[in-house]
Design a protein around this motif. Structure first.
Motif, mmCIF file in Angstrom:
data_model
loop_
_atom_site.group_PDB
_atom_site.id
_atom_site.type_symbol
_atom_site.label_atom_id
_atom_site.label_comp_id
_atom_site.label_asym_id
_atom_site.label_seq_id
_atom_site.Cartn_x
_atom_site.Cartn_y
_atom_site.Cartn_z
ATOM 1 N N ILE A 1 33.256 16.908 -1.022
ATOM 2 C CA ILE A 1 32.684 17.271 -2.322
ATOM 3 C C ILE A 1 31.337 17.962 -2.143
ATOM 4 C CG2 ILE A 1 31.639 16.295 -4.421
ATOM 5 C CD1 ILE A 1 33.867 14.182 -4.365
ATOM 6 N N PRO B 1 30.909 21.313 -4.437
ATOM 7 C CA PRO B 1 30.784 20.476 -5.635
ATOM 8 C C PRO B 1 31.457 21.109 -6.850
ATOM 9 C CG PRO B 1 28.691 21.543 -5.096
ATOM 10 C CD PRO B 1 29.597 21.765 -3.932
ATOM 11 N N GLY B 2 32.324 20.342 -7.476
ATOM 12 C CA GLY B 2 33.006 20.819 -8.673
ATOM 13 C C GLY B 2 34.214 21.681 -8.394
ATOM 14 N N ASN C 1 37.298 15.395 -8.769
ATOM 15 C CA ASN C 1 36.308 15.474 -9.852
ATOM 16 C C ASN C 1 36.889 14.865 -11.135
ATOM 17 O OD1 ASN C 1 33.885 16.116 -11.055
ATOM 18 N ND2 ASN C 1 34.484 18.218 -11.558
ATOM 19 N N PRO C 2 36.365 13.713 -11.538
ATOM 20 C CA PRO C 2 35.209 13.008 -10.975
ATOM 21 C C PRO C 2 35.579 12.212 -9.726
ATOM 22 C CG PRO C 2 36.115 11.695 -12.743
ATOM 23 C CD PRO C 2 36.918 12.981 -12.725
ATOM 24 N N VAL D 1 25.500 18.721 -10.704
ATOM 25 C CA VAL D 1 26.073 17.495 -10.150
ATOM 26 C C VAL D 1 25.426 16.312 -10.869
ATOM 27 C CG1 VAL D 1 26.403 16.064 -8.091
ATOM 28 C CG2 VAL D 1 26.426 18.562 -7.887
ATOM 29 N N HIS E 1 33.057 18.995 -16.785
ATOM 30 C CA HIS E 1 34.326 19.121 -16.071
ATOM 31 C C HIS E 1 34.973 20.479 -16.332
ATOM 32 C CE1 HIS E 1 38.444 18.143 -14.747
ATOM 33 N NE2 HIS E 1 37.881 17.197 -14.014
ATOM 34 N N LYS F 1 31.590 21.618 -13.013
ATOM 35 C CA LYS F 1 30.454 20.841 -12.515
ATOM 36 C C LYS F 1 30.968 19.517 -11.952
ATOM 37 C CE LYS F 1 27.905 24.075 -14.383
ATOM 38 N NZ LYS F 1 27.261 25.122 -13.553
ATOM 39 N N GLN F 2 30.265 18.991 -10.962
ATOM 40 C CA GLN F 2 30.715 17.771 -10.287
ATOM 41 C C GLN F 2 30.166 16.519 -10.967
ATOM 42 O OE1 GLN F 2 32.873 17.554 -7.506
ATOM 43 N NE2 GLN F 2 32.856 15.388 -8.096
ATOM 44 N N ILE G 1 29.998 12.265 -10.403
ATOM 45 C CA ILE G 1 30.197 11.131 -9.503
ATOM 46 C C ILE G 1 29.766 9.866 -10.234
ATOM 47 C CG2 ILE G 1 29.556 10.073 -7.297
ATOM 48 C CD1 ILE G 1 28.967 12.891 -6.256
ATOM 49 N N GLY H 1 40.157 12.571 -11.384
ATOM 50 C CA GLY H 1 39.845 13.007 -10.026
ATOM 51 C C GLY H 1 40.346 12.031 -8.991
#
Length: 484
Positions: free
Chosen positions: A173, A177-178, A183-184, A248, A275, A279-280, A282, A306
């Motif tokens: 990730i 990222p994303g 994701n998530p 993120v 989403h 965009k990521q 977590i 995700g």
């Protein structure tokens, strides 16, 4: 209360009290009468309409106790003073204290109407004049503090069988990222196993590889506080706009959104926006998505979009790696037998292991003593003798679940079945007895229950344990188990 109804009810109470000894095989009539008075002192008739009598009781437990122990006697009294065909209803005033919700009305079969939840309120000691971090995107480029800890990098994260899968995914990730299927990323596991460290490591690596990306880490509690402050200042739009700028977003302990309906609504829209725009996200939690209670179903379903990865307590080999890594950075080496002993004796969480290592290093430094197996044994022995047992809400929940043979998700559920509701009330009662948690905090940990529900659970257990032998035994047994 209507005067006629008050008189009828008074006659019913006298009738039941006079017939207690005949209805029960009880050698101590005085004790039985005192128990009866204690119970019915908190029961009040509030209406009699078309042969429908409604009694107000403090909680579901009172309703169930009356039906289990006094229903035949009460039915005889009502038949004597009101005639045949009287239907008995209950108004369960678990939310009377807050003055903003309607009572639950329950018939004798236990069918109930759900009670609305309280909306979030500003937590105590939360300053209302905090600096507003929200700005409109596109108007001003701001330097946002990511709140990331530099020590929580991938370089300092020790992989093992307990976390290898989660760590591998996290590194993937960080590179894109994303742009991955993860994701998530939903990380879950117990206390001190490294969820926060791994989520920080992703953020730090993203900042290293993509300096212009906006990374924000925060706890769910901080997210709730910010939302409440924004709502009070009527800045919900700015609040949403701020988080829509983030590339993120890392939120720790997402389970604490439980029961926070308004905050959940805002989180849902922020989640969807991020989403949809690649965009990521977590998230970390102490439990898997399916066990996060009182969270909107649409949010739980998005948790599963995700990847969900569990991080377990470190195994023996991983603990050895952690010890070697930590001591190497401090310029300290252990012999094989010392390493084996330390890794064997401290077998809980990474956090506890690091704590013991720090204590050993401190002891060696202060007393200018070379590390030895004897010193390790002596240090760990002293830690064990001075370390107080931590009695917190999760621990109490585990004890109660084990005692009654039920699962945690049952305890945290909304069911009103006696076999689950009673253990839940006992868990609430002991959480208040043994911790400094507020009623609101206990309710939050118990699956997002209102603070008033916790108040009445505590009061109910306290009162009923005086008159019910079974409940008294439960309280005694659990009290001993919790203190073991």
């Amino acid at each position: 209360m209507n005067e006629n109804l008050a008189l009828v009810w008074e006659n019913c109470l006298h009738f039941m009290r006079d017939n207690l000894n005949a209805a029960e095989d009880h050698s101590d009539l005085k004790k039985l009468e005192n128990s009866f008075d204690l119970l019915f002192d908190k029961v009040e008739p509030i209406s009699l309409i078309d042969n429908n009598l409604t009694l107000m009781v403090p909680s579901d437990f009172y309703k169930e106790y009356i039906e289990d122990n006094y229903l035949s006697l009460l039915s005889a009294a009502l038949k004597k003073y009101l005639g045949k065909g009287v239907k008995l209803w209950y108004s369960v005033m678990e939310n009377k204290a807050i003055g903003k919700t309607q009572p639950i009305t329950v018939n004798m079969k236990g069918k109930s109407i759900a009670t609305p939840k309280m909306q979030e309120s500003v937590p105590p000691k939360f300053a209302g004049n905090i600096v507003n971090p929200f700005v409109l995107p596109g108007i001003k480029k701001v330097n946002i503090d990511s709140n990331l800890k530099a020590d929580f990098s991938f370089d300092n994260y020790i992989e093992g069988e307990s976390n290898k899968f989660a760590s591998t995914v996290a590194k993937s990730i960080a590179k894109r990222p994303g742009a991955t299927a993860f994701n998530p990323l939903f990380l879950h596991g117990g206390y001190g196993v490294g969820k926060t460290h791994l989520s920080h490591a992703v953020g730090l690596e993203v900042k290293n590889l993509f300096p212009d990306k906006i990374v924000v880490y925060l706890s769910s509690e901080k997210f709730i506080q910010q939302f409440v402050a924004a709502a009070r200042a009527k800045n919900q739009t700015e609040f949403a706009n701020f988080y829509q700028m983030v590339d993120v977003l890392i939120i720790d302990d997402i389970q604490f959104l439980s029961g926070k309906a308004a905050t959940q609504d805002s989180f849902f829209h922020i989640f969807d926006y991020l989403h949809q725009n690649g965009k990521q996200i977590i998230l970390t939690s102490d439990r898997a998505p399916v066990h996060v209670m009182d969270i909107q179903e649409r949010i739980v379903s998005r948790f599963k979009w995700g990847l969900t990865a569990e991080i377990k307590a470190p195994d023996f080999d991983t603990r050895k790696k952690i010890i070697v890594d930590k001591l190497d950075r401090d310029g300290i080496q252990l012999t094989d037998d010392m390493l084996e002993y330390l890794a064997t004796e401290v077998n809980s969480s990474v956090r506890d292991l690091i704590g013991v290592i720090n204590s050993v290093i401190a002891y060696s430094t202060v007393y200018k003593t070379d590390l030895s197996l004897e010193l390790l044994k002596e240090t760990i022995s002293k830690i064990a003798s001075t370390k107080k047992k931590i009695i917190n809400i999760p621990y109490i929940q585990d004890v109660v679940c084990e005692y009654f043979g039920i699962k945690l998700d049952q305890l945290l559920s909304k069911t009103r079945k006696r076999e689950i509701a009673l253990p839940r009330q006992l868990a609430m009662y002991f959480s208040k007895e043994y911790t400094n948690s507020t009623f609101a905090k206990i309710g939050e940990e118990m699956g997002g229950k209102d603070h008033s529900t916790v108040m009445y659970a505590c009061e109910t257990i306290k009162d009923v344990s005086k008159i019910d032998k079974e409940i008294k035994k439960f309280v005694k047994d659990l009290n001993e188990k919790i203190k073991q």
